[in-house]
Write a protein that holds these residues in place. Structure first.
Motif, PDB file in Angstrom:
ATOM      1  N   UNK A  69      41.938  -9.368  52.180  1.00 30.33           N
ATOM      2  CA  UNK A  69      40.969  -9.278  53.317  1.00 30.33           C
ATOM      3  C   UNK A  69      41.058 -10.478  54.100  1.00 30.33           C
ATOM      4  N   UNK A  70      40.639 -10.233  55.628  1.00 28.60           N
ATOM      5  CA  UNK A  70      40.495 -11.396  56.192  1.00 28.60           C
ATOM      6  C   UNK A  70      39.284 -12.190  55.913  1.00 28.60           C
ATOM      7  N   UNK A  71      38.305 -11.749  55.511  1.00 30.59           N
ATOM      8  CA  UNK A  71      36.912 -12.560  55.251  1.00 30.59           C
ATOM      9  C   UNK A  71      37.132 -13.470  54.166  1.00 30.59           C
ATOM     10  N   UNK A  72      37.926 -13.170  53.152  1.00 34.20           N
ATOM     11  CA  UNK A  72      38.059 -14.232  52.063  1.00 34.20           C
ATOM     12  C   UNK A  72      39.201 -15.019  52.168  1.00 34.20           C
ATOM     13  N   UNK A  73      39.899 -15.267  53.575  1.00 29.32           N
ATOM     14  CA  UNK A  73      41.056 -16.248  54.126  1.00 29.32           C
ATOM     15  C   UNK A  73      40.336 -17.536  54.057  1.00 29.32           C
ATOM     16  N   UNK A 128      38.688 -19.180  52.790  1.00 30.40           N
ATOM     17  CA  UNK A 128      38.461 -20.192  51.482  1.00 30.40           C
ATOM     18  C   UNK A 128      40.022 -20.847  51.210  1.00 30.40           C
ATOM     19  N   UNK A 129      40.063 -22.017  51.729  1.00 33.24           N
ATOM     20  CA  UNK A 129      41.380 -22.550  51.659  1.00 33.24           C
ATOM     21  C   UNK A 129      42.137 -22.325  50.218  1.00 33.24           C
ATOM     22  N   UNK A 130      41.485 -22.846  49.149  1.00 31.57           N
ATOM     23  CA  UNK A 130      42.133 -22.542  48.018  1.00 31.57           C
ATOM     24  C   UNK A 130      42.522 -21.426  47.340  1.00 31.57           C
ATOM     25  N   UNK A 131      42.220 -20.396  48.009  1.00 29.62           N
ATOM     26  CA  UNK A 131      42.658 -18.853  47.751  1.00 29.62           C
ATOM     27  C   UNK A 131      44.062 -18.551  48.459  1.00 29.62           C
ATOM     28  N   UNK A 132      44.841 -17.883  47.633  1.00 25.53           N
ATOM     29  CA  UNK A 132      46.042 -17.544  48.339  1.00 25.53           C
ATOM     30  C   UNK A 132      45.899 -16.520  49.569  1.00 25.53           C
ATOM     31  N   UNK A 133      46.861 -16.423  50.115  1.00 26.24           N
ATOM     32  CA  UNK A 133      46.809 -15.422  51.329  1.00 26.24           C
ATOM     33  C   UNK A 133      47.103 -14.068  50.727  1.00 26.24           C
ATOM     34  N   UNK A 134      47.424 -13.592  49.730  1.00 28.46           N
ATOM     35  CA  UNK A 134      47.438 -12.296  49.067  1.00 28.46           C
ATOM     36  C   UNK A 134      46.741 -12.174  48.048  1.00 28.46           C
ATOM     37  N   UNK A 135      46.033 -11.024  48.146  1.00 25.21           N
ATOM     38  CA  UNK A 135      45.237 -10.528  46.792  1.00 25.21           C
ATOM     39  C   UNK A 135      43.888 -11.562  46.584  1.00 25.21           C
ATOM     40  N   UNK A 136      43.397 -11.990  47.828  1.00 28.13           N
ATOM     41  CA  UNK A 136      42.405 -12.808  47.610  1.00 28.13           C
ATOM     42  C   UNK A 136      40.983 -12.356  47.576  1.00 28.13           C
ATOM     43  N   UNK A 137      40.926 -10.886  47.307  1.00 26.07           N
ATOM     44  CA  UNK A 137      39.659 -10.039  47.102  1.00 26.07           C
ATOM     45  C   UNK A 137      39.731  -9.187  46.018  1.00 26.07           C
ATOM     46  N   UNK A 138      38.739  -9.088  45.015  1.00 23.32           N
ATOM     47  CA  UNK A 138      38.576  -8.423  44.112  1.00 23.32           C
ATOM     48  C   UNK A 138      37.824  -7.155  44.301  1.00 23.32           C
ATOM     49  N   UNK A 139      38.401  -6.195  43.729  1.00 24.30           N
ATOM     50  CA  UNK A 139      37.758  -4.961  43.796  1.00 24.30           C
ATOM     51  C   UNK A 139      36.904  -4.709  42.598  1.00 24.30           C
ATOM     52  N   UNK A 140      35.612  -4.624  42.505  1.00 26.97           N
ATOM     53  CA  UNK A 140      34.659  -4.449  41.174  1.00 26.97           C
ATOM     54  C   UNK A 140      33.845  -3.169  41.505  1.00 26.97           C
ATOM     55  N   UNK A 141      33.566  -2.620  40.207  1.00 23.73           N
ATOM     56  CA  UNK A 141      32.568  -1.367  40.086  1.00 23.73           C
ATOM     57  C   UNK A 141      31.956  -1.680  38.532  1.00 23.73           C
ATOM     58  N   UNK A 142      31.216  -0.707  38.252  1.00 21.78           N
ATOM     59  CA  UNK A 142      30.582  -0.362  36.979  1.00 21.78           C
ATOM     60  C   UNK A 142      31.529   0.461  36.471  1.00 21.78           C
ATOM     61  N   UNK A 143      31.854   0.408  35.427  1.00 20.93           N
ATOM     62  CA  UNK A 143      32.834   1.093  34.460  1.00 20.93           C
ATOM     63  C   UNK A 143      32.204   2.746  34.232  1.00 20.93           C
ATOM     64  N   UNK A 144      33.227   3.676  34.613  1.00 17.80           N
ATOM     65  CA  UNK A 144      32.907   4.778  34.099  1.00 17.80           C
ATOM     66  C   UNK A 144      33.158   4.760  32.150  1.00 17.80           C
ATOM     67  N   UNK A 145      32.831   5.973  31.540  1.00 19.60           N
ATOM     68  CA  UNK A 145      32.994   5.970  30.223  1.00 19.60           C
ATOM     69  C   UNK A 145      34.274   5.617  29.668  1.00 19.60           C
TER      70      UNK A 145
END
Length: 113
Positions: free
Chosen positions: A47-51, A53-70
């Motif tokens: 995502x553009x919003x997480x770019x 942060x200088x120390x983060x890579x250009x790719x895969x800079x955002x985690x998709x999180x959720x509460x787990x199902x069963x």
């Protein structure tokens, strides 16, 4: 009459989808952020919003999180709540990988009570 029938059909068809989405809602946070307790990482995106942060890579800079199902497939580096156990491994296109197509980069977790 036709409008009313269409409204009823839309309600009947879309209601389960809305309920499923609200129960299974994912949130995006920048990589490097603290993952809230009770959430798991189910993917990574860029995502553009997480770019900013200088120390983060250009790719895969955002985690998709959720509460787990069963039962949930999570990225292998994800924390998971204490009432879950790892029951298997899998390959997920949503999780980072090491370019080896045979590498299982996800864990299958299941809740126990």
């Amino acid at each position: 009459m036709l409008r009313r029938l269409a409204a009823v059909l839309v309600t009947v068809i879309l209601a389960p989808i809305v309920i499923a989405q609200s129960e299974n809602k994912s949130v995006q946070i920048c990589a490097g952020s603290n993952i809230p307790y009770g959430y798991v990482v189910v993917g990574r995106v860029t995502t553009e919003q997480c770019r900013k942060f200088v120390d983060l890579p250009e790719r895969d800079n955002t985690l998709v999180i959720k509460r787990p199902a069963a039962r949930e497939a999570i990225c292998e580096d994800s924390p998971y709540p204490g009432n879950y156990a790892v029951t298997g491994r899998a390959r997920s296109v949503a999780c980072p990988n090491n370019a080896n197509e045979n590498y299982n980069n996800a864990l299958i977790i299941e809740r126990f009570d």
